[in-house]
Design a protein around this motif. Structure first.
Motif, PDB file in Angstrom:
ATOM      1  N   UNK A 108       0.815  -1.212   0.000  1.00  0.00           N
ATOM      2  CA  UNK A 108       0.000   0.000   0.000  1.00  0.00           C
ATOM      3  C   UNK A 108       0.851   1.265   0.000  1.00  0.00           C
ATOM      4  N   UNK A 109       1.975   1.235   0.709  1.00  0.00           N
ATOM      5  CA  UNK A 109       2.812   2.424   0.834  1.00  0.00           C
ATOM      6  C   UNK A 109       3.530   2.766  -0.459  1.00  0.00           C
ATOM      7  N   UNK A 110       3.516   1.870  -1.439  1.00  0.00           N
ATOM      8  CA  UNK A 110       4.108   2.190  -2.733  1.00  0.00           C
ATOM      9  C   UNK A 110       3.381   3.347  -3.406  1.00  0.00           C
ATOM     10  N   UNK A 111       2.122   3.614  -3.002  1.00  0.00           N
ATOM     11  CA  UNK A 111       1.418   4.781  -3.533  1.00  0.00           C
ATOM     12  C   UNK A 111       1.051   5.791  -2.459  1.00  0.00           C
ATOM     13  N   UNK A 112       0.888   5.364  -1.183  1.00  0.00           N
ATOM     14  CA  UNK A 112       0.549   6.327  -0.130  1.00  0.00           C
ATOM     15  C   UNK A 112       0.834   5.769   1.247  1.00  0.00           C
ATOM     16  N   UNK A 113       1.932   6.211   1.833  1.00  0.00           N
ATOM     17  CA  UNK A 113       2.229   5.839   3.211  1.00  0.00           C
ATOM     18  C   UNK A 113       1.174   6.389   4.172  1.00  0.00           C
ATOM     19  N   UNK A 114       0.698   7.654   4.026  1.00  0.00           N
ATOM     20  CA  UNK A 114      -0.326   8.143   4.951  1.00  0.00           C
ATOM     21  C   UNK A 114      -1.602   7.309   4.936  1.00  0.00           C
ATOM     22  N   UNK A 115      -2.048   6.874   3.749  1.00  0.00           N
ATOM     23  CA  UNK A 115      -3.233   6.018   3.695  1.00  0.00           C
ATOM     24  C   UNK A 115      -2.964   4.698   4.396  1.00  0.00           C
ATOM     25  N   UNK A 116      -1.821   4.084   4.114  1.00  0.00           N
ATOM     26  CA  UNK A 116      -1.479   2.807   4.737  1.00  0.00           C
ATOM     27  C   UNK A 116      -1.394   2.945   6.252  1.00  0.00           C
ATOM     28  N   UNK A 117      -0.873   4.079   6.715  1.00  0.00           N
ATOM     29  CA  UNK A 117      -0.712   4.285   8.152  1.00  0.00           C
ATOM     30  C   UNK A 117      -2.074   4.426   8.833  1.00  0.00           C
ATOM     31  N   UNK A 118      -2.986   5.142   8.195  1.00  0.00           N
ATOM     32  CA  UNK A 118      -4.339   5.258   8.728  1.00  0.00           C
ATOM     33  C   UNK A 118      -5.003   3.891   8.789  1.00  0.00           C
ATOM     34  N   UNK A 119      -4.905   3.134   7.712  1.00  0.00           N
ATOM     35  CA  UNK A 119      -5.526   1.823   7.636  1.00  0.00           C
ATOM     36  C   UNK A 119      -4.991   0.890   8.712  1.00  0.00           C
ATOM     37  N   UNK A 120      -3.675   0.848   8.867  1.00  0.00           N
ATOM     38  CA  UNK A 120      -3.096  -0.116   9.792  1.00  0.00           C
ATOM     39  C   UNK A 120      -3.436   0.234  11.242  1.00  0.00           C
ATOM     40  N   UNK A 121      -3.685   1.510  11.530  1.00  0.00           N
ATOM     41  CA  UNK A 121      -4.040   1.871  12.898  1.00  0.00           C
ATOM     42  C   UNK A 121      -5.440   1.391  13.275  1.00  0.00           C
ATOM     43  N   UNK A 122      -6.403   1.495  12.358  1.00  0.00           N
ATOM     44  CA  UNK A 122      -7.713   0.895  12.657  1.00  0.00           C
ATOM     45  C   UNK A 122      -7.586  -0.616  12.764  1.00  0.00           C
ATOM     46  N   UNK A 123      -6.781  -1.227  11.891  1.00  0.00           N
ATOM     47  CA  UNK A 123      -6.567  -2.668  11.969  1.00  0.00           C
ATOM     48  C   UNK A 123      -5.950  -3.092  13.281  1.00  0.00           C
ATOM     49  N   UNK A 124      -5.007  -2.291  13.790  1.00  0.00           N
ATOM     50  CA  UNK A 124      -4.390  -2.601  15.077  1.00  0.00           C
ATOM     51  C   UNK A 124      -5.419  -2.589  16.202  1.00  0.00           C
ATOM     52  N   UNK A 125      -6.316  -1.596  16.178  1.00  0.00           N
ATOM     53  CA  UNK A 125      -7.347  -1.520  17.214  1.00  0.00           C
ATOM     54  C   UNK A 125      -8.289  -2.721  17.119  1.00  0.00           C
ATOM     55  N   UNK A 126      -8.653  -3.094  15.904  1.00  0.00           N
ATOM     56  CA  UNK A 126      -9.508  -4.272  15.733  1.00  0.00           C
ATOM     57  C   UNK A 126      -8.840  -5.515  16.308  1.00  0.00           C
ATOM     58  N   UNK A 127      -7.541  -5.682  16.062  1.00  0.00           N
ATOM     59  CA  UNK A 127      -6.824  -6.842  16.585  1.00  0.00           C
ATOM     60  C   UNK A 127      -6.768  -6.813  18.103  1.00  0.00           C
ATOM     61  N   UNK A 128      -6.592  -5.618  18.684  1.00  0.00           N
ATOM     62  CA  UNK A 128      -6.546  -5.531  20.145  1.00  0.00           C
ATOM     63  C   UNK A 128      -7.906  -5.820  20.761  1.00  0.00           C
TER      64      UNK A 128
END
Length: 421
Positions: A108-128
């Protein structure tokens, strides 16, 4: 505007220590948390690349010009499971390993690190929520997080406490049936939209890390006030902002990490975050380098392709050399974090994560700029994501511990590592 499809690697294949393509996506040979089947994962990574190229790449420039997060794209990402990467399959997630998650954020970061970072933070909360929450928490929040109906944040930082996390001033005071939370949080990823938040607060002012606890708070309840998101040049997709808690009541069951435990758990999770930020930096550099090399082979100057001129070729060779080092440091950190998740001992991952994040963030910004320079003014066109990557590299220097914090962490290890050798 969209990046030209040919400029972005479609599968961003990870590399083994020998530099060869490794179809196990950074997974060590003895990975104790295998995650998705390798063949299934390879096919999924291709699906992610297609989503990236059709749903993200054509819209990044517009989203940034509108100065906003992209919740609609995050919801579309949820349709292929990207908000549930580390949620166990038994709970409706993909059941990925940490190493596999790192590879997906590279894609994902090959086109947008900020988008990937937003996405992974919601994913982290879901996993927790899936792994640490109660049955009631999972019933209340998990499906909405995985579907992008709600978004997640982890709230450590405050207006007066960033890298010195132990100095947070948000208080948690015992009340009948739970805790009263008061204070302000700042520089929180996804705060523009998130309302399922793992929030850290001090239960015993003056005790620093010993008194810090973590709570699962719901931004739709009384006592929660969302603040306007920050305007970060080129980084609006992260949705950075803050919120206030004024008499917010967290029921007793919403205490997730009690005092004496929460601080250490937060520091352990930071190792993983620093590692996937390093992976994001590798992806941005590799994508920009590929674009510069492709341009250099097609554009002619003084009777031969631009890449045939030693000055430019050597500059890009230096970028590739540092990229190889960055990838190897990142792979080492991925392996260390994976092992720590298996053993429960995060200490062995601290230095590998610090080395990876320090090196990748320090080199990414200069190397992306060098690739843009190699393309001349063409490199500034918004049809290429290179300027967006330049901003992403700058952001990476701050998130999950600044570059200076990584340097300090490494410096404090020197005596133990070398003084008696």
């Amino acid at each position: 505007m969209a990046a030209e499809e040919s400029e972005i690697p479609h599968n961003m294949p990870p590399r083994s220590a020998a530099g060869n393509v490794d179809d196990r996506a950074h997974l060590p040979a003895d990975d104790p948390i295998p995650g998705m089947d390798a063949a299934v994962f390879e096919a999924f990574a291709g699906e992610v690349a297609q989503f990236r190229d059709t749903a993200v790449a054509p819209n990044v420039a517009r989203w940034e010009s509108e100065k906003r997060m992209a919740p609609e794209a995050l919801r579309e990402a949820s349709q292929i499971g990207l908000l549930a990467m580390e949620v166990p399959a038994s709970l409706g997630g993909l059941g990925m390993s940490f190493a596999q998650k790192c590879h997906i954020v590279e894609v994902l970061s090959a086109v947008s690190m900020p988008f990937a970072f937003s996405l992974v933070n919601t994913g982290n909360v879901a996993a927790r929520v899936a792994n640490l929450g109660s049955d009631a928490h999972r019933e209340r929040y998990l499906a909405d997080l995985m579907a992008g109906r709600r978004f997640g944040s982890t709230a450590l930082t405050e207006p007066g406490a960033g890298s010195d996390f132990a100095n947070i001033a948000t208080t948690a005071t015992p009340v009948e049936g739970g805790w009263r939370l008061d204070g302000a949080k700042a520089w929180i990823t996804n705060a523009a939209h998130s309302d399922v938040i793992f929030c850290y607060a001090q239960t015993e002012p003056g005790s620093r890390g010993r008194g810090i606890a973590s709570f699962l708070i719901d931004g739709t309840r009384p006592g929660f006030e969302r603040l306007p998101p920050y305007e970060l040049a080129g980084g609006h997709l992260i949705g950075t902002g803050g919120f206030r808690l004024d008499g917010y009541i967290a029921p007793a069951e919403d205490l997730i990490g009690p005092p004496t435990q929460a601080f250490g758990a937060a520091m352990s999770s930071v190792n993983g975050a620093r590692t996937y930020v390093a992976a994001m930096c590798c992806a941005m550099v590799e994508a920009t380098l590929a674009g510069a090399v492709r341009y250099g082979t097609q554009r002619e100057a003084f009777g031969k392709p631009v890449i045939g001129h030693q000055g430019l070729a050597w500059k890009l060779a230096g970028v590739q050399n540092r990229l190889e080092a960055a990838q190897l440091l990142t792979e080492r950190a991925v392996a260390a974090v994976t092992e720590s998740l298996h053993t429960g001992d995060a200490s062995a991952a601290i230095l590998p994560a610090a080395h990876a994040k320090k090196f990748t963030t320090e080199t990414a910004e200069a190397d992306i700029a060098a690739c843009i320079q190699a393309m001349g003014a063409e490199g500034l066109r918004s049809s290429h994501p290179w300027g967006h990557h330049l901003v992403g590299a700058r952001i990476a220097n701050y998130v999950d511990g600044s570059t200076e914090i990584q340097t300090d962490r490494i410096a404090r290890s020197l005596a133990a590592t070398y003084a008696t050798s």
